[in-house]
Design a protein around this motif. Structure first.
Motif, PDB file in Angstrom:
ATOM      1  N   CYS A  81      43.282 -13.548 -85.241  1.00 43.92           N
ATOM      2  CA  CYS A  81      44.196 -12.424 -85.443  1.00 43.92           C
ATOM      3  C   CYS A  81      45.029 -12.292 -84.175  1.00 43.92           C
ATOM      4  O   CYS A  81      44.662 -12.829 -83.128  1.00 43.92           O
TER       5      CYS A  81
ATOM      6  N   SER B 199      44.903 -20.176-100.010  1.00 40.38           N
ATOM      7  CA  SER B 199      43.591 -20.120 -99.363  1.00 40.38           C
ATOM      8  C   SER B 199      42.607 -19.330-100.218  1.00 40.38           C
ATOM      9  O   SER B 199      42.952 -18.300-100.790  1.00 40.38           O
TER      10      SER B 199
ATOM     11  N   ARG C 196      48.723 -10.868 -98.972  1.00 44.25           N
ATOM     12  CA  ARG C 196      48.147 -12.200 -98.763  1.00 44.25           C
ATOM     13  C   ARG C 196      49.296 -13.184 -98.743  1.00 44.25           C
ATOM     14  O   ARG C 196      49.856 -13.504 -99.793  1.00 44.25           O
TER      15      ARG C 196
ATOM     16  N   ARG D 174      40.397 -19.689 -87.040  1.00 43.92           N
ATOM     17  CA  ARG D 174      40.874 -18.485 -87.728  1.00 43.92           C
ATOM     18  C   ARG D 174      41.096 -17.425 -86.659  1.00 43.92           C
ATOM     19  O   ARG D 174      40.227 -17.212 -85.812  1.00 43.92           O
TER      20      ARG D 174
ATOM     21  N   HIS E  23      47.906 -15.797 -92.834  1.00 41.50           N
ATOM     22  CA  HIS E  23      47.067 -15.624 -94.015  1.00 41.50           C
ATOM     23  C   HIS E  23      47.258 -14.241 -94.630  1.00 41.50           C
ATOM     24  O   HIS E  23      47.633 -14.114 -95.789  1.00 41.50           O
ATOM     25  N   THR E  24      46.996 -13.193 -93.845  1.00 38.28           N
ATOM     26  CA  THR E  24      47.073 -11.823 -94.352  1.00 38.28           C
ATOM     27  C   THR E  24      47.876 -10.969 -93.372  1.00 38.28           C
ATOM     28  O   THR E  24      47.732 -11.125 -92.154  1.00 38.28           O
TER      29      THR E  24
ATOM     30  N   SER F 149      36.397 -11.542 -91.899  1.00 42.01           N
ATOM     31  CA  SER F 149      37.352 -12.135 -92.851  1.00 42.01           C
ATOM     32  C   SER F 149      38.783 -12.019 -92.312  1.00 42.01           C
ATOM     33  O   SER F 149      39.059 -11.259 -91.377  1.00 42.01           O
ATOM     34  N   PHE F 150      39.698 -12.758 -92.961  1.00 42.84           N
ATOM     35  CA  PHE F 150      41.119 -12.618 -92.609  1.00 42.84           C
ATOM     36  C   PHE F 150      41.588 -11.172 -92.855  1.00 42.84           C
ATOM     37  O   PHE F 150      42.401 -10.637 -92.099  1.00 42.84           O
TER      38      PHE F 150
ATOM     39  N   SER G 147      46.689 -11.887 -89.499  1.00 44.71           N
ATOM     40  CA  SER G 147      45.666 -12.895 -89.220  1.00 44.71           C
ATOM     41  C   SER G 147      46.127 -14.215 -89.819  1.00 44.71           C
ATOM     42  O   SER G 147      47.004 -14.237 -90.687  1.00 44.71           O
ATOM     43  N   GLY G 148      45.541 -15.298 -89.359  1.00 42.37           N
ATOM     44  CA  GLY G 148      45.939 -16.603 -89.876  1.00 42.37           C
ATOM     45  C   GLY G 148      45.108 -17.719 -89.271  1.00 42.37           C
ATOM     46  O   GLY G 148      44.041 -17.478 -88.697  1.00 42.37           O
ATOM     47  N   THR G 149      45.633 -18.944 -89.393  1.00 45.45           N
ATOM     48  CA  THR G 149      44.910 -20.128 -88.921  1.00 45.45           C
ATOM     49  C   THR G 149      45.797 -20.905 -87.951  1.00 45.45           C
ATOM     50  O   THR G 149      46.975 -21.131 -88.239  1.00 45.45           O
TER      51      THR G 149
ATOM     52  N   GLY H 113      40.460  -9.178 -90.077  1.00 41.93           N
ATOM     53  CA  GLY H 113      41.224  -9.592 -88.898  1.00 41.93           C
ATOM     54  C   GLY H 113      42.582  -8.907 -88.846  1.00 41.93           C
ATOM     55  O   GLY H 113      43.061  -8.498 -87.779  1.00 41.93           O
TER      56      GLY H 113
END
Ligand code: NAD
Ligand code: ZN
Length: 350
Positions: A86, A347, A342, A84, A33-34, A141-142, A66-68, A145
């Motif tokens: 990190c 997302s 990002r 979610r 994600h980030t 938040s991401f 960070s991510g999913t 994270g």
């Protein structure tokens, strides 16, 4: 997979590259994600090497991530699809002597994202051991994270300092790592932290936090400032986070007798320190290399509201503008602390 690739010193491209994607039973697959832009990523970009680590083949950058979770290995019990997370970017050999001693960060076999020849994670997906993947609490938040990684360096420094409640700490250098260290020192029980720099912008950012006082060393000597604050006794803990030779000459004039010096900054060349001055004060000297066993604690502090990393986020770039983000980071704007990219622009989640 599309990734931000450092082709060689000074040349970045956003292009497709083959990356390892095999999953083991204890791994998870993560949709990124980030990803934060770190000083070390920028150094590989501008210099092509850090110490003995030399970029000799194209390498994907990025290690603050960070991510999913999108897939879990058959033996993973701690994480599920949709979590979610990190990630801790350094993976040791878990059977090594260093790992068994709990000092896996200094395992000679450790592999670390975006440290040659290991690829980083400025790309769509990665595979990572579940043991080094941490679920983000709902309130984190991401973006936060992805800031756990640099904060973990500060956490390790605070741990190595063996802070006692009410300690006075000094942090030399108000860069990202210095501010992260100051926050970890406060969370670890320090009553007050003096932080020095020669950038008014950096000090202003640090001073947004209660408990942190900035000292602009172009105007006030850090030796005088510490003497005044502590009635000449000195600081309980001094964290060296500048990596500058000039900062080394002051270390033993600001630490109290029997106090601790924690070396976090990595001077590019050998520096001189005054061993006699350290010895007559019987200073404890500690060094910090990355971190071990602090990611979960860092997340707990953030989730508990005791540490707020959000004010340190300067700007977020979409993945397609990654090179722009790196060029800005290489400029080294004094008002920037953390730039992030990002990766997952679809997302909505921050
Ligand atoms: P940075 O360049 O953003 O910060 C360094 C700061 O020190 C700058 O703001 C600079 O103005 C200031 N400074 C320079 N000379 C000074 C002096 N004499 N007194 C006080 N401040 C001075 O870098 P960063 O990303 O915050 O990293 C800081 C250091 O930590 C670097 O040396 C980096 O390599 C090192 N580092 C170590 C680890 C580790 O595991 N030990 C991990 C990450 C970074
Ligand atoms: Zn980093």
């Amino acid at each position: 997979m599309k990734a931000l690739v450092l082709e060689r010193q000074g040349e970045l491209s956003l292009r497709d590259i083959d990356l390892p994607s095999d999953m083991g039973p204890t791994d998870v697959r993560i949709k990124l994600h980030t990803v934060g832009v770190c000083g070390s990523d920028v150094h590989y970009y501008t210099h092509g090497k850090i110490g003995d680590f030399v970029v000799t083949a194209p390498m994907v950058l990025g290690h603050e991530a960070s991510g999913t979770v999108i897939e879990v290995g058959a033996a993973v019990t701690t994480l599920s699809v949709g979590d979610r997370v990190c990630m801790e970017p350094g993976v040791p050999d878990l059977t090594s002597r260093a790992s068994r001693l709990g000092i896996y960060n200094v395992d000679p076999a450790v592999t670390f994202w975006a440290t040659p020849p290991i690829h980083g994670v400025l790309c769509g997906e990665c595979v990572h051991p579940a043991a080094f993947t941490f679920k983000l609490p709902d309130t984190v938040s991401f973006a936060e994270g992805a800031m756990v990684e640099p904060f973990a360096v500060g956490m390790q420094a605070a741990k190595r300092a063996q802070i006692a409640p009410g300690d006075t700490a000094v942090v030399l250098g108000a860069g990202t790592i210095g501010i992260m260290t100051a926050l970890a020192a406060l969370a670890g029980g320090c009553a007050r932290v003096l932080i020095s720099d020669l950038s008014a912008e950096k000090l202003a950012i640090a001073e947004r936090y209660d408990g942190i006082t900035g000292i602009d060393i172009r105007q006030t000597s850090i030796v005088d400032a510490v003497a005044e604050l502590t009635s000449g006794w000195g600081a309980d803990v001094v964290f060296e986070c500048s990596g500058a030779q000039a900062a080394m000459t002051d270390l033993f004039r600001i630490v109290r007798p029997g106090g601790a010096i924690v070396f976090v900054g990595l001077p590019p060349d050998p520096v001189a320190i005054d061993i006699s001055a350290a010895t007559v004060r019987e200073c404890r000297m500690e060094t910090v290399f990355r971190y071990a066993n602090v990611f979960d604690r860092a997340l707990d502090l953030i989730a508990a509201g005791k540490v707020d990393l959000k004010p340190l986020l300067s700007e977020t770039y979409p993945f397609d503008a990654s090179i722009e983000a790196f060029d800005r980071a290489a400029e080294g704007r004094p008002s920037d602390v953390k730039l992030q990219i990002r990766v997952d622009t679809e997302s909505e989640a921050p």
